[in-house]
Design an enzyme around this catalytic site. Structure first.
Site, PDB file in Angstrom:
ATOM      1  N   GLY A 179     -19.180  19.264  62.739  1.00 50.31           N
ATOM      2  CA  GLY A 179     -18.363  20.253  62.044  1.00 50.31           C
ATOM      3  C   GLY A 179     -16.839  20.018  62.044  1.00 50.31           C
TER       4      GLY A 179
ATOM      5  N   THR B 181     -23.113  22.199  58.080  1.00 49.71           N
ATOM      6  CA  THR B 181     -21.832  23.044  58.250  1.00 49.71           C
ATOM      7  C   THR B 181     -21.045  23.080  56.819  1.00 49.71           C
ATOM      8  OG1 THR B 181     -21.516  22.719  60.282  1.00 49.71           O
ATOM      9  CG2 THR B 181     -19.691  23.826  59.415  1.00 49.71           C
TER      10      THR B 181
ATOM     11  N   ALA C 118     -23.455  14.259  60.657  1.00 51.14           N
ATOM     12  CA  ALA C 118     -22.391  15.170  61.312  1.00 51.14           C
ATOM     13  C   ALA C 118     -20.917  14.493  60.727  1.00 51.14           C
ATOM     14  CB  ALA C 118     -22.223  14.913  62.738  1.00 51.14           C
TER      15      ALA C 118
ATOM     16  N   LYS D 135     -35.097  14.728  66.086  1.00 53.47           N
ATOM     17  CA  LYS D 135     -33.776  14.351  65.854  1.00 53.47           C
ATOM     18  C   LYS D 135     -33.412  14.412  67.516  1.00 53.47           C
ATOM     19  CE  LYS D 135     -29.259  15.441  64.244  1.00 53.47           C
ATOM     20  NZ  LYS D 135     -28.460  16.563  63.960  1.00 53.47           N
TER      21      LYS D 135
END
Lengths: 73, 268, 268, 268, 268, 73, 73, 73
Positions: free
Chosen positions: E166, E215, E192, E105
């Site tokens: 995040g 997260t 994300a 990635k």
């Protein structure tokens, strides 16, 4: 009446057209009855600055683009 | 005359100073007269135009330039319709020769279906045009780091699309615009996507330095009225940004005093 | 003088005719002078006031009425702070006796925490005030069928909260407002919830007949500038509504012509 | 068997205890077999039904009741199609006599176009049904103070429409739902408006105690697959609510450590 | 065993075939045991890891690899923390040597504040890694034409950020994701920005082929419960996408029949 | 064939219908070949509890509603 | 100087206050040094129209509310 | 016991460290008591494939990076 003169073949805005030998860019714009202040000219994808129009004769086979401004966003 | 409580800085892009933060296009109007009136009503002093082949067959009518009072409006030629850096650069050069000005709005598009900008061609053309001394305003996506790259290359303004050209969806990603505004120092002008007046107000309230639009006015049922709406919305959004809005809360903060209510009017 | 391309109908509520579609409150300003200037700049000709006990100890200073030029502004007394129908009716009667006008903005609140309107008390007080000959403008939720019930009882205007009083969240439920506008024939004036200029523009673009706000101006960092922003946003939103906006699309509709591009500029 | 990390309380409405927080309707399915399978896949243990005249001419086919295993599913009769309190009460009485249960979902609608609930008729019918000893679950708008009034009248659950019946717009006003959840203590079950799985998840994440839907499953291209999606989305939303989500931020919080990066990988 | 009404294709990225469309990170957990359990509960068969210097002083404890059952989970090393193409390529080479797999990635970030991807460095590194025979999954912005460019360079998957790493804001620009899905043919995996379960469901409903998050689980108050929520939300969103949702409407489409209502129940 | 008996006219679910004098609600449900456990009955907008079906004869002109449960949301 | 007169006790805006017997609403407003045009008066939760101020004496124990307009939204 | 041997100075993960002359990458990993299967090694920003660890001696002044996998997203 250009009869006496030899002529050359160019492409103007995509259209084949026959012009008297020695025709300059300035003369072409005049022939097309265009107002010089509202057009710009390119030959073979290279700009011809308006200052050079009078001294730039067209050569056979050249691809001339004469552009103007139109509505856009 | 602008009253003191509405005082603002002008919008400066490269060597050009604009009084109005609304930039308008000249496409898709019914005729030159409608174009002229819409520009005038919009209050904009910067109008975009496109470069196209002269129509050799057409009757030699008036030119778009006749409809634009250059003493009132800066003319911003665009490279709309170019799908690679090379033709965008050629188009910019033609426009500069015609207008005698170095301001250009760069557009390098990726495909005819979405008309979204191609980041690779856009970076390439920006570099070349800056080298040639143009003041380049760059139409781009709202990718904040792309904006930073364009500024690094010397762009004088980044012009993120709020949403796709002509989609009328306004600013879809407020967060991206906010971050872009944090990361770059050149003016950020939202270009494309505006559908109605509140879209302009929102862009300005987010802190955008200006908004460019065309279809939203020209395509409205009443273009002149919409031109007025956009003029007012741009001012409203800018002033709201400068005035400092109240915070958002889950609920309730009385605007009438709770004290001194008549006997028996008390709540729980 | 309004140009022909911006011509509009006045807003008529009962026997009152308003030129501006922006209604503003008079609460929370620094002083009467700021109140006066904000009202003037807003361009509103209808201002809301609250009814409260005279402060018997306070030095007899100037009254709020001294700050409002009644030749320019209609005064709309509210029943803010009332938590039951009975005290709201009493408050309305006091206001009518004081002002000599029958216009009233009815508020019957449910609790002090959210200041949201109580539908039961609101229906009851509306009925009573209409019987007493008031022109009742009713602060209510955005429940479309509640609006219909209030109109059936004779309300002259329904005033749905876009979001809770002072929350600054704007119009949270566009769909409810649209449906309410379909179901009732009296003017719908969005009351409460406005946070910034675009909130006003959006309400008007949805078809609201007017917007009432207070905290959004009085609570801004620069109240006078925000008053100007709200004035412009209300006009912008109204004109955008009347002008007929373009449709929303997933993407792309070129504003510059695709035809006549220079050789080699063609896309895929 | 639910693992300990997914443990949850059951949903209790009056005297009825539900294991699943998804309630599903039985309307608009292709046939009884599709209805039966969709109910089974949904995992719901409470299904809504409507009361209608027996079709005297129709061949005496199987009844909807044959498709519902009452050992697995509680049956929740509704008063759908009633436009006044009186017929809603009659309908509830017929349902109770037929099913021998006191649970009812009250619907008093305002008009056939929007099918939005009429607050006045709804309040009136709630009062009467509670007097008659029904456990009343009330379909209503998302007006938080209306919910409080219904609870005061003895409603066992308030069921705000996320958006209009069958509109598929999900929960349009998150703020109203949040406030309603703060103001009432009876279960709040979002009823109507769900279009797809995320709408259910969002409602549960906001803290709703359950979600009722019908069209979103029955009207999907693949009803059985959508029934599975809704089952999973309800669990997902509920667990996300209980798990305590991370906060929203403007940007960036690295999930990979910034320390220990190899030489030269450092940023600005 | 997946029932026939929930049948689906696996997600294929280069030479890797994944049964689950949820990809999860391993950062920020309390300890390796929590990491292990969260991975297991999530149902994911592809987990991301970062490459960092060995801590020479630290007591030689167990390795992250001990917590990952490679017979169940594919390991996807990332280049997180790299701010230029060169170090990203070095990091990928180290990971390949360590794991013996070519899947990577790619992350080339623009700055430490926003952690947003740098388009220039990302294009450059993608080109190099593809030349070296990696199966490159590219973390990028949601700029649709950037995705096209990355696919042209040979990326095996484009991984647009729904919102900044995040930030927990979910997919901010639905329109951009929709267009990207139209323009590219490789799998689009939203990477994300996920904050809660509905964010995952929404991404999948829009047609994304998968979602990667970290997260949102590790940072939740109850990570294991949130892992379950994400597992269910991913399945729910995928099934909802495949099931074909109902259309959105302004209002109302009855789910109970309007015919056969009892005498007097009729509406307007 | 009920020929020998006198008959009364009622309205059942909106349809005029002729029934033998003394027909009870229970008998009506039976005549309509309905399964009692899936229906409920109202006469003139008032519920007739199933416990009372057998002892409740129909009177001329009464408006009977026989309902059941159908799919709904 | 009200010394010679008997007095009565009322509640004005929540405050107990002693007034000369026979004090009318008009007189009260005057005593309070209020501008009549910016106030309205209620006695025991019932409005006293300004036209009636002069002819309405206060009675012992009455609860008087004197209100004005203040800033509000 | 490295006493008899000459030694070289390298930088390992940013830390200056002294190693016996002729130390190979394989030996370094061993000295660091690391499990080979969970680390990878770079010298002067160039990967040293694990197959070549045993035959690759460290030279003075080389910058060695020894990495492993850690939690990340």
């Amino acid at each position: 009446m250009e009869s006496a003169t030899a002529s050359i073949a160019c492409i103007v805005n995509g259209e084949p057209s026959t012009l008297p030998e020695g025709t300059t860019v300035a003369r072409l714009v005049e022939r097309l009855a265009l107002r010089p202040e509202v057009v710009a000219v390119e030959i073979d994808a290279r700009l011809v600055p308006r200052a050079g129009w009078a001294s730039r004769p067209l050569a056979p086979g050249e691809r001339i683009e004469v552009v103007t401004l139109v509505g856009g966003g | 005359m602008i009253p003191e409580h509405e005082a603002d800085q002008p919008l400066v892009v490269g060597d050009t100073t604009l009084r109005s933060r609304l930039l308008v296009g000249t496409g898709k109007y019914k005729d030159l007269e409608e174009t002229r009136r819409a520009l005038e009503i919009s209050g904009s002093d910067c109008v975009t135009v496109a470069v196209r082949r002269v129509n050799l067959d057409a009757s030699k009518g008036p030119s778009l330039l006749d409809a634009i009072d250059r003493s009132k409006h800066h003319i911003l030629p665009n490279t709309a319709g170019c799908f690679d850096a090379k033709s965008a650069v050629r188009t910019a050069e033609l426009a500069r020769d015609l207008l005698g000005t170095k301001l250009v709005k760069l557009e390098v598009l990726g495909d005819e279906k979405t008309l979204l900008p191609d980041p690779v061609g856009t970076l390439e053309a920006t570099k070349e045009l800056v080298l040639q001394g143009f003041d380049v305003m760059v139409y781009c996506s709202d990718d904040p780091r792309l904006g930073v790259r364009l500024q690094e290359l010397g762009a004088k303004s980044v012009m993120p699309a709020g949403s796709p050209i002509g989609s009328g969806q306004g600013v879809l990603n407020h967060n991206a615009l906010r971050i872009l505004l944090e990361l770059v120092s050149v003016p950020v002008i939202v270009d494309a996507g505006v559908g109605t007046a509140s879209d302009v107000a929102i862009a300005m309230e987010l802190g955008a330095h200006g908004v460019l639009l065309n279809t939203a006015i020209a395509g409205a049922r009443e273009p002149l009225r919409m031109a007025a709406a956009m003029r007012d919305a741009c001012r409203a959004g800018r002033n709201a940004f400068l005035a400092g809005r109240i915070e958002r809360k889950l609920y309730a903060h009385a605007s009438s005093p709770m004290a001194g209510r008549i006997h028996g009017a008390g709540g729980s």
